[in-house]
Design a protein around this motif. Structure first.
Motif, mmCIF file in Angstrom:
data_model
loop_
_atom_site.group_PDB
_atom_site.id
_atom_site.type_symbol
_atom_site.label_atom_id
_atom_site.label_comp_id
_atom_site.label_asym_id
_atom_site.label_seq_id
_atom_site.Cartn_x
_atom_site.Cartn_y
_atom_site.Cartn_z
ATOM 1 N N GLY A 167 10.751 -19.192 12.224
ATOM 2 C CA GLY A 167 11.641 -20.217 12.765
ATOM 3 C C GLY A 167 10.932 -21.116 13.755
ATOM 4 N N GLU A 168 11.652 -22.093 14.250
ATOM 5 C CA GLU A 168 11.131 -22.980 15.287
ATOM 6 C C GLU A 168 11.140 -22.211 16.601
ATOM 7 N N CYS A 169 9.984 -22.099 17.244
ATOM 8 C CA CYS A 169 9.856 -21.315 18.474
ATOM 9 C C CYS A 169 10.149 -22.121 19.738
ATOM 10 N N GLY A 170 10.029 -23.439 19.656
ATOM 11 C CA GLY A 170 10.227 -24.246 20.852
ATOM 12 C C GLY A 170 9.039 -24.216 21.800
ATOM 13 N N VAL A 171 7.898 -23.708 21.341
ATOM 14 C CA VAL A 171 6.701 -23.621 22.172
ATOM 15 C C VAL A 171 5.899 -24.910 21.999
ATOM 16 N N ARG A 172 5.491 -25.490 23.113
ATOM 17 C CA ARG A 172 4.668 -26.687 23.084
ATOM 18 C C ARG A 172 3.384 -26.423 23.864
ATOM 19 N N PHE A 173 2.269 -26.549 23.155
ATOM 20 C CA PHE A 173 0.958 -26.375 23.764
ATOM 21 C C PHE A 173 0.408 -27.749 24.118
ATOM 22 N N THR A 174 -0.539 -27.793 25.060
ATOM 23 C CA THR A 174 -1.160 -29.062 25.426
ATOM 24 C C THR A 174 -2.635 -29.053 25.057
ATOM 25 N N THR A 175 -3.162 -30.250 24.883
ATOM 26 C CA THR A 175 -4.570 -30.459 24.579
ATOM 27 C C THR A 175 -4.981 -31.803 25.177
ATOM 28 N N PRO A 176 -6.248 -31.965 25.540
ATOM 29 C CA PRO A 176 -6.676 -33.269 26.040
ATOM 30 C C PRO A 176 -6.813 -34.314 24.928
ATOM 31 N N ASP A 177 -6.902 -33.885 23.652
ATOM 32 C CA ASP A 177 -7.093 -34.821 22.546
ATOM 33 C C ASP A 177 -6.346 -34.326 21.306
ATOM 34 N N ALA A 178 -5.110 -34.785 21.152
ATOM 35 C CA ALA A 178 -4.261 -34.338 20.036
ATOM 36 C C ALA A 178 -4.856 -34.730 18.685
ATOM 37 N N ALA A 179 -5.451 -35.904 18.580
ATOM 38 C CA ALA A 179 -6.013 -36.355 17.296
ATOM 39 C C ALA A 179 -7.173 -35.462 16.867
ATOM 40 N N ALA A 180 -8.048 -35.111 17.805
ATOM 41 C CA ALA A 180 -9.190 -34.246 17.481
ATOM 42 C C ALA A 180 -8.714 -32.854 17.075
ATOM 43 N N LEU A 181 -7.745 -32.314 17.788
ATOM 44 C CA LEU A 181 -7.228 -30.990 17.443
ATOM 45 C C LEU A 181 -6.497 -31.025 16.107
ATOM 46 N N HIS A 182 -5.788 -32.108 15.835
ATOM 47 C CA HIS A 182 -5.104 -32.264 14.547
ATOM 48 C C HIS A 182 -6.120 -32.218 13.408
ATOM 49 N N ARG A 183 -7.228 -32.946 13.553
ATOM 50 C CA ARG A 183 -8.287 -32.930 12.530
ATOM 51 C C ARG A 183 -8.873 -31.535 12.365
ATOM 52 N N GLU A 184 -9.121 -30.854 13.476
ATOM 53 C CA GLU A 184 -9.715 -29.518 13.446
ATOM 54 C C GLU A 184 -8.790 -28.513 12.749
ATOM 55 N N LEU A 185 -7.507 -28.513 13.107
ATOM 56 C CA LEU A 185 -6.568 -27.570 12.489
ATOM 57 C C LEU A 185 -6.334 -27.893 11.020
ATOM 58 N N THR A 186 -6.301 -29.174 10.681
ATOM 59 C CA THR A 186 -6.151 -29.567 9.277
ATOM 60 C C THR A 186 -7.340 -29.058 8.470
ATOM 61 N N ALA A 187 -8.551 -29.234 9.002
ATOM 62 C CA ALA A 187 -9.763 -28.773 8.313
ATOM 63 C C ALA A 187 -9.783 -27.250 8.174
ATOM 64 N N ALA A 188 -9.143 -26.538 9.113
ATOM 65 C CA ALA A 188 -9.093 -25.074 9.065
ATOM 66 C C ALA A 188 -7.986 -24.567 8.136
ATOM 67 N N GLY A 189 -7.227 -25.487 7.542
ATOM 68 C CA GLY A 189 -6.184 -25.090 6.604
ATOM 69 C C GLY A 189 -4.859 -24.730 7.240
ATOM 70 N N VAL A 190 -4.668 -25.071 8.510
ATOM 71 C CA VAL A 190 -3.407 -24.793 9.190
ATOM 72 C C VAL A 190 -2.340 -25.749 8.665
ATOM 73 N N ASP A 191 -1.113 -25.259 8.556
ATOM 74 C CA ASP A 191 0.027 -26.062 8.105
ATOM 75 C C ASP A 191 0.445 -26.983 9.254
ATOM 76 N N VAL A 192 -0.019 -28.232 9.224
ATOM 77 C CA VAL A 192 0.275 -29.199 10.288
ATOM 78 C C VAL A 192 1.047 -30.383 9.725
ATOM 79 N N ASP A 193 1.883 -30.969 10.579
ATOM 80 C CA ASP A 193 2.574 -32.208 10.235
ATOM 81 C C ASP A 193 1.701 -33.378 10.664
ATOM 82 N N GLU A 194 2.169 -34.585 10.360
ATOM 83 C CA GLU A 194 1.389 -35.765 10.722
ATOM 84 C C GLU A 194 1.317 -35.926 12.237
ATOM 85 N N LEU A 195 0.252 -36.557 12.688
ATOM 86 C CA LEU A 195 0.071 -36.872 14.100
ATOM 87 C C LEU A 195 1.005 -38.029 14.440
#
Length: 132
Positions: A75-103
Motif C-alpha cells: 500500500g501507500e506508506c506516506g513516507v517521503r524521503f529527501t535527496t539533494p538531486d531528485a533527477a539524479a536519483l530518479h535516473r539511478e533508481l530507474t537504471a537499477a530496475g526500481v518501479d518509479v513514476d515520472e519525475l
C-alpha cells in the motif's frame, strides 16, 4: 521557549513498513537505496525479526516489519524521503530496475517522484532545496 509537559511526544524514531520477505527487503533498502542496517534481531514470539534501516546519518529509521493479515504490504506508506538531486536519483533508481513514476517538475514545488519497494509499498522522493 516554554518547556514541554512530561509525557509529550518529542519526535519520531521509526516508521514501520510491512514486507513479505525481510531478507529481500534488506536487499532493497540497503543494497538498492543505500540505507544502513541499524538493527536486526530475532523476535521468536512473532516468528520474525526486528529490522531497522535508515539513510546514513538519518534520525528516523524504517522498521521492515513482517507483513500479516492485519498488516498487509503493497500500500501507500506516506513516507517521503529527501535527496539533494531528485533527477539524479530518479535516473539511478530507474537504471537499477526500481518501479518509479515520472519525475515531477512543477513550478514552485521541489522536484519529486514516487516509487515502490520490492513489495509494492509506495513512497516518494522529494528534492530537499536546503541541501543544494
Amino acid at each position: 521557549m516554554s518547556e514541554q509537559p512530561p509525557g509529550r511526544i518529542t519526535g519520531i524514531h521509526t516508521i514501520g513498513v510491512p514486507v513479505t520477505d525481510q531478507d529481500k527487503a534488506i536487499g532493497f533498502y540497503v543494497g538498492t537505496l543505500g540505507f544502513e542496517k541499524r538493527m536486526d534481531m530475532p523476535l521468536p514470539p512473532l516468528g520474525s525479526r526486528w529490522i531497522e534501516v535508515a539513510p546514513a546519518g538519518g534520525a528516523v529509521s524504517i522498521a521492515l516489519v513482517q507483513a500479516h493479515d492485519g498488516l498487509p504490504s503493497g500500500g501507500e506508506c506516506g513516507v517521503r524521503f529527501t535527496t539533494p538531486d531528485a533527477a539524479a536519483l530518479h535516473r539511478e533508481l530507474t537504471a537499477a530496475g526500481v518501479d518509479v513514476d515520472e519525475l515531477l517538475n512543477w513550478p514552485g514545488v521541489p522536484p519529486m517522484f514516487a516509487f515502490r519497494d520490492q513489495d509494492g509499498n509506495g513512497m516518494e522522493i522529494v528534492q530537499d532545496t536546503a541541501q543544494q
